[in-house]
Design an enzyme around this catalytic site. Structure first.
Site, PDB file in Angstrom:
ATOM      1  N   ARG A  10      -8.539  -0.319   1.461  1.00 34.64           N
ATOM      2  CA  ARG A  10      -8.729  -1.642   0.884  1.00 34.64           C
ATOM      3  C   ARG A  10      -8.789  -1.069  -0.544  1.00 34.64           C
ATOM      4  NH1 ARG A  10     -11.849  -1.079   5.881  1.00 34.64           N
ATOM      5  NH2 ARG A  10     -10.440  -0.408   6.832  1.00 34.64           N
ATOM      6  N   ASP A  32      -2.821  10.883   3.721  1.00 35.96           N
ATOM      7  CA  ASP A  32      -3.651  10.784   3.940  1.00 35.96           C
ATOM      8  C   ASP A  32      -4.551  11.716   4.909  1.00 35.96           C
ATOM      9  OD1 ASP A  32      -6.350   9.510   3.919  1.00 35.96           O
ATOM     10  OD2 ASP A  32      -5.411   7.856   5.436  1.00 35.96           O
ATOM     11  N   LYS A  53       0.617  -1.019  -0.097  1.00 33.04           N
ATOM     12  CA  LYS A  53       0.137  -0.187   0.421  1.00 33.04           C
ATOM     13  C   LYS A  53       0.880   1.485  -0.076  1.00 33.04           C
ATOM     14  CE  LYS A  53      -3.130   2.590   2.814  1.00 33.04           C
ATOM     15  NZ  LYS A  53      -3.293   2.903   4.600  1.00 33.04           N
ATOM     16  N   GLU A  55      -9.336   4.369   1.945  1.00 34.34           N
ATOM     17  CA  GLU A  55      -8.834   4.523   1.069  1.00 34.34           C
ATOM     18  C   GLU A  55      -7.617   3.289   0.236  1.00 34.34           C
ATOM     19  OE1 GLU A  55      -5.307   5.333   3.243  1.00 34.34           O
ATOM     20  OE2 GLU A  55      -7.575   6.539   3.424  1.00 34.34           O
ATOM     21  N   LYS A  85      -9.592  13.588   8.346  1.00 35.77           N
ATOM     22  CA  LYS A  85      -8.967  13.047   9.307  1.00 35.77           C
ATOM     23  C   LYS A  85      -8.957  14.696  10.063  1.00 35.77           C
ATOM     24  CE  LYS A  85      -5.768   9.595   8.692  1.00 35.77           C
ATOM     25  NZ  LYS A  85      -6.518   8.221   9.202  1.00 35.77           N
ATOM     26  N   ASP A 143       1.141   6.429   6.050  1.00 35.60           N
ATOM     27  CA  ASP A 143       0.166   5.625   4.882  1.00 35.60           C
ATOM     28  C   ASP A 143       1.037   4.391   3.964  1.00 35.60           C
ATOM     29  OD1 ASP A 143      -1.454   4.585   5.648  1.00 35.60           O
ATOM     30  OD2 ASP A 143      -3.217   6.110   4.935  1.00 35.60           O
ATOM     31  N   ASP A 155     -11.659   7.484   4.087  1.00 44.52           N
ATOM     32  CA  ASP A 155     -10.867   7.843   5.253  1.00 44.52           C
ATOM     33  C   ASP A 155     -10.145   6.084   4.603  1.00 44.52           C
ATOM     34  OD1 ASP A 155      -8.253   8.260   5.987  1.00 44.52           O
ATOM     35  OD2 ASP A 155      -9.700   8.392   8.334  1.00 44.52           O
TER      36      ASP A 155
END
Length: 463
Positions: A316, A235, A230, A314, A242, A253, A312
Site C-alpha cells: 500500500r 517481499d 503492485k 509495503e 516474515k 507479490d 511488511d
C-alpha cells in the site's frame, strides 16, 4: 499454440463429441450396445472434466466423448490437451456446442505448463478450429493469461524490478505503446518518495514503470483509463521480517503488476477506444542497513505523511505514490490490482478476489460480469468509520490498522486517501495464485479478474 485455426480439417483428426450429463443421457440409448457397455465399464456419465476414448473395430482411436458443465465455460475443454493421446483433434458437430472463443481459450489454458526450468514430459494434443474472430479472441485471452502466469511463476532471481520493466517494455513494443521508467534515486528527484523508501534497501533499484497508449486517432478526446499494478518482486517483510512459510511464495507479490500487464495487453489487442496509462511501482522489499523502519514517517507524492506501523505492509505504501500520480491526470477510471492483504484471503479464499469501489452500481455490474464469465470477484465495503483505525498520532495515516480486524478494508481505505475525492476507482485485492490444481489451472501463478475486467471495459467504452 496448441490450437490451430485452419479452413480445412486435416485428414485423420479425431472427433471430440462434447456432452453434459443431460445430453449424454439423451444420447446413450442411441449408441451401439458395444459402445454403451464400454462407457458403463469406464464409468463415463458426461460429468464435467471427464472423457472417454472410443475405439474403432481395429482398436484404434476413432472418437472422444468429453463431459462439460456447459458449453460456454471458460475451462470447458481444459482437461483434455494433456490427457488425450498426442495427435490432432476436431470438435464434432453433434452434442453440446462449445463456442469458438471458449474452445480456443480452454484448450490453450489446459495445455499450459510453466516449463522454463523443467521440460514437459510430453507435447499436448492439438485442436483444430475453423478461423473466426471468436476463436482469435479466445487465443488472445489465453495468451494474456498465460503470459501473466509466466511472470508470476518466474522466481525472483530472474524476475526483479528490472526484468519486470523489460517484460512491460516488450508488451509496449508489441502494441505500439510508449514505455518509460524512473529508476533509483531519480524517484526522489521526480517526487516518488514512498516507492523509493520501500525499495531502497535492495541491491536491485526500485522504479516506476509507465506505459502510455492510445487506440483512437483523436486521442485527446478519448477517455483516459489508468491501470495500476503492485510490483513487489519479492517481499521479505522488511525489518518486520516474515517467517519462512510466509516468505516461501513471495515471488508472487508482483501478481498485481502481472495481472495489470495482462489486462493492458488485452485492452490494446482489442483496440478499445481509450487512452491507456499503465503504472507499476516495482520494488524488492529487502533488508539492509538503509531499509525503512517501523516507526518511520515517510512523505508521499500527494504530500501526506505515512507512519510505518509495519514494514511488511509495503504494498500500500508503494501504491500510494502510483495512485496519486494516476489521479493527477483525472482519468475516467483507475483500476488497481494488488496482492495486498492476507485478510482478503482469510475472508474470501484463494479463488475469490476482493473488489472495492466507491460506487455500488459499478461494483455490482462488475460482480455480475465476473459470475457470468466464471472469473469472479466479490464486493467488499469501503467502510468509512474504520478510517479511525488507520489514523496516526504523528503522521496523516498509518500503514497498519490498530487491530487485525477488517485488514482488507483498512488497506483499501488507506489507498483511498491517495485517490482524488471524485475519482472513479476500482481496487482489486487478489491472490494471483492457484493453491490447488483444477483443469486448466495448475498450482502456481494465475490471471484473475482480467477477463471480467475486459468485458466491463468493453461495455463501458465500446458499447
Amino acid at each position: 499454440m496448441t490450437v490451430q485455426l485452419k479452413k480445412s480439417i486435416p485428414a485423420g483428426a479425431v472427433a471430440i463429441t462434447v456432452v453434459d450429463r443431460a445430453a449424454f443421457q439423451a444420447m446413450a440409448p442411441k449408441l451401439p450396445a458395444r459402445t454403451r457397455n464400454w462407457l458403463a465399464t469406464v464409468g463415463f456419465t458426461g460429468a464435467a472434466d471427464t472423457f472417454a476414448l472410443l475405439p474403432d473395430a481395429n482398436g484404434t482411436l476413432s472418437e472422444v466423448l468429453a463431459g462439460v458443465a456447459h458449453g460456454n465455460h471458460p475451462f470447458a475443454l481444459a482437461a483434455l490437451p494433456q490427457a488425450l493421446p498426442e495427435g490432432v483433434y476436431q470438435l464434432s458437430e453433434t452434442g453440446v456446442t462449445v463456442s469458438p472463443e471458449q474452445a480456443a481459450l480452454s484448450w490453450e489454458l489446459g495445455a499450459y505448463q510453466f516449463d522454463l526450468y523443467k521440460p514437459r514430459k510430453r507435447a499436448p494434443a492439438t485442436l483444430v478450429l475453423p478461423p473466426s474472430p471468436e476463436a482469435q479472441r479466445g487465443l488472445a485471452l489465453a495468451a494474456a493469461m498465460m503470459a501473466t502466469r509466466d511472470l508470476v511463476n518466474t522466481p525472483a532471481e530472474h524476475m526483479g524490478p528490472e526484468e519486470l520493466a523489460q517484460a512491460a517494455e516488450l508488451i509496449a513494443k508489441q502494441h505500439g505503446a510508449k514505455f518509460k521508467q524512473i529508476v533509483g534515486d531519480a524517484l526522489l528527484k521526480q517526487n516518488f518518495p514512498a516507492i523509493h523508501a520501500v525499495g531502497r534497501a535492495a541491491t536491485r533499484a526500485p522504479r516506476l514503470i509507465e506505459l502510455n497508449w492510445s487506440g483512437v486517432k483523436k486521442s485527446a478526446k478519448a477517455p483516459l483509463l489508468s491501470i495500476v499494478g503492485k510490483g513487489v518482486c519479492f517481499d521479505t517483510g522488511g525489518l518486520d521480517i516474515k517467517g519462512a512459510d510466509g516468505m516461501r511464495q513471495m515471488k508472487k507479490d508482483m501478481g498485481g503488476a502481472a495481472n495489470a500487464l495482462g489486462l493492458a495487453a488485452l485492452v490494446m489487442a482489442c483496440k478499445l477506444p481509450v487512452r491507456l496509462q499503465v503504472l507499476i511501482p516495482a520494488v524488492e522489499n529487502a533488508i539492509a542497513g538503509n531499509a525503512y523502519r517501523p516507526g518511520d514517517v515517510i512523505k508521499t507524492r500527494k504530500g501526506l505523511h505515512i507512519e510505518i506501523g509495519n514494514t511488511d505492509a509495503e504494498g500500500r505504501v508503494v501504491l500510494s505514490d502510483a495512485l496519486a500520480y494516476a489521479s493527477e491526470s483525472q482519468p475516467d477510471l483507475i483500476i488497481d490490482l494488488a496482492t495486498l492483504t492476507g485478510a482478503a484471503r482469510v475472508a474470501l479464499g484463494a479463488q475469490l478476489p476482493a473488489l472495492f469501489s466507491k460506487h455500488f452500481d459499478t461494483a455490482r455490474e462488475l460482480m455480475d460480469l465476473g459470475m457470468k464469465l466464471d472469473d469472479p470477484l466479490w464486493h467488499m465495503p469501503l467502510w468509512a468509520p474504520y478510517k479511525a483505525g488507520i489514523e496516526s498520532s504523528i503522521g496523516d495515516i498509518v500503514n497498519t490498522g490498530k487491530s487485525a480486524l477488517a485488514g482488507a478494508i483498512n488497506a483499501a481505505l488507506f489507498l483511498e486517501y491517495f485517490v482524488s475525492e471524485h475519482q472513479d476507482w476500482l481496487h482489486i485485492d487478489l491472490f494471483a495464485w492457484n493453491d490447488t490444481a483444477r483443469p486448466g489451472r495448475p498450482i502456481g501463478g494465475e490471471a484473475q479478474t482480467i477477463r471480467a475486467l475486459l468485458a466491463f471495459l468493453e461495455q463501458r467504452y465500446a458499447g
